[in-house]
Enzyme design. Structure first.
Site, short mmCIF file in Angstrom:
data_model
loop_
_atom_site.label_atom_id
_atom_site.label_comp_id
_atom_site.label_asym_id
_atom_site.label_seq_id
_atom_site.Cartn_x
_atom_site.Cartn_y
_atom_site.Cartn_z
CB SER A 139 -0.91 0.01 1.24
OG SER A 139 -1.53 1.26 1.41
CE1 TYR A 152 -4.42 -2.15 4.70
CE2 TYR A 152 -3.33 -0.02 4.50
CZ TYR A 152 -3.94 -1.11 3.92
OH TYR A 152 -4.07 -1.17 2.55
#
Length: 243
Positions: A139, A152
């Site tokens: 990401s 995350y």
């Protein structure tokens, strides 16, 4: 490697996973679709079969030992898998100390443990076949430590470093590793209950990409043998370069 590969894609029921299945179709003779939502997996599989592909649907939860074991067994039965896309993932939103720890652990299990387990399962087959490709879904957040999504972004940073290190180990075996870092992408990622307070309209339209564009860039970069950690989107590359 043969001209037509066997691929395994996790999180294949929608979003980037389903798009990887669609764009890999011309490279493959069989695709193994893994996810939790069988009905959606079957829909994607049906569209692939219309293109003449063999499909195998595996509806399992990769955060569980049983689910992982069943997928590894499918790799043994249905392989050799020479394209692996570790796409399955989810996010949580909120301060670490206030967010359900069990849910955070499941996220680590999915992003990290499942990626390690499946990569370890396919690499011996890739070596025997003369090469292969592994794409790990990271990401843009891996480059920007942020509050409320601490676990995350940390899990995604792990994937970047792991992918770079793994590439050094398997390059001589003609195995290519990519850690794909998308930014804001039009998928159902932000549609989960954890993101009830997230307003997509608060993000400028030019920051968003389609799943098709992200996957197209990913596969082009993979084919070109570009850097292991690949950031999708010119706007996202500029953001990281200017941080």
């Amino acid at each position: 490697m043969t001209d037509k590969a066997i691929a395994l894609v996790t999180g294949a029921s929608s979003g980037l996973g389903a798009e990887f299945c669609r764009q890999l179709a011309e490279r493959c003779r069989k695709i193994i679709l893994v996810g939790r939502r069988r009905a959606l997996l079957e829909d994607v599989a049906s569209s692939l079969r219309e293109k003449g592909l063999e499909t195998v649907v595996v509806a399992e939860d990769l955060t569980t030992e049983l689910g992982l074991t069943k997928v590894v067994e499918k790799i043994r039965q249905q392989g050799p898998v020479t394209i692996l896309v570790n796409n399955a993932g989810f996010g949580t939103n909120g301060p670490f100390v206030d967010t359900d720890l069990a849910l955070q652990q499941k996220m680590v299990d999915l992003h990290i443990s499942a990626t390690l387990r499946l990569s370890r399962a396919v690499i011996p087959y890739m070596k025997e076949a003369g090469g292969g490709s592994i794409i790990n879904l990271s990401s843009l957040g891996a480059f920007f430590p942020m509050k409320d999504i601490a676990v995350y972004v940390a899990s995604k940073a792990f994937l970047n470093t792991f992918s770079e290190s793994l590439q050094k180990e398997v390059a001589r075996d003609n195995i290519r590793v990519q850690s794909l870092c998308p930014g804001f992408t039009h998928t159902d990622f932000h549609g989960r209950d954890e993101f009830d307070n997230f307003d997509k309209n608060s993000i400028p339209a030019e920051m968003w990409m389609t799943s098709e564009a992200v996957v197209t860039e990913s596969l082009q970069a993979l084919d070109a043998g570009e850097q292991v950690v690949f950031i999708a989107g010119e706007q996202n590359r500029a953001m990281v370069a200017g941080r």
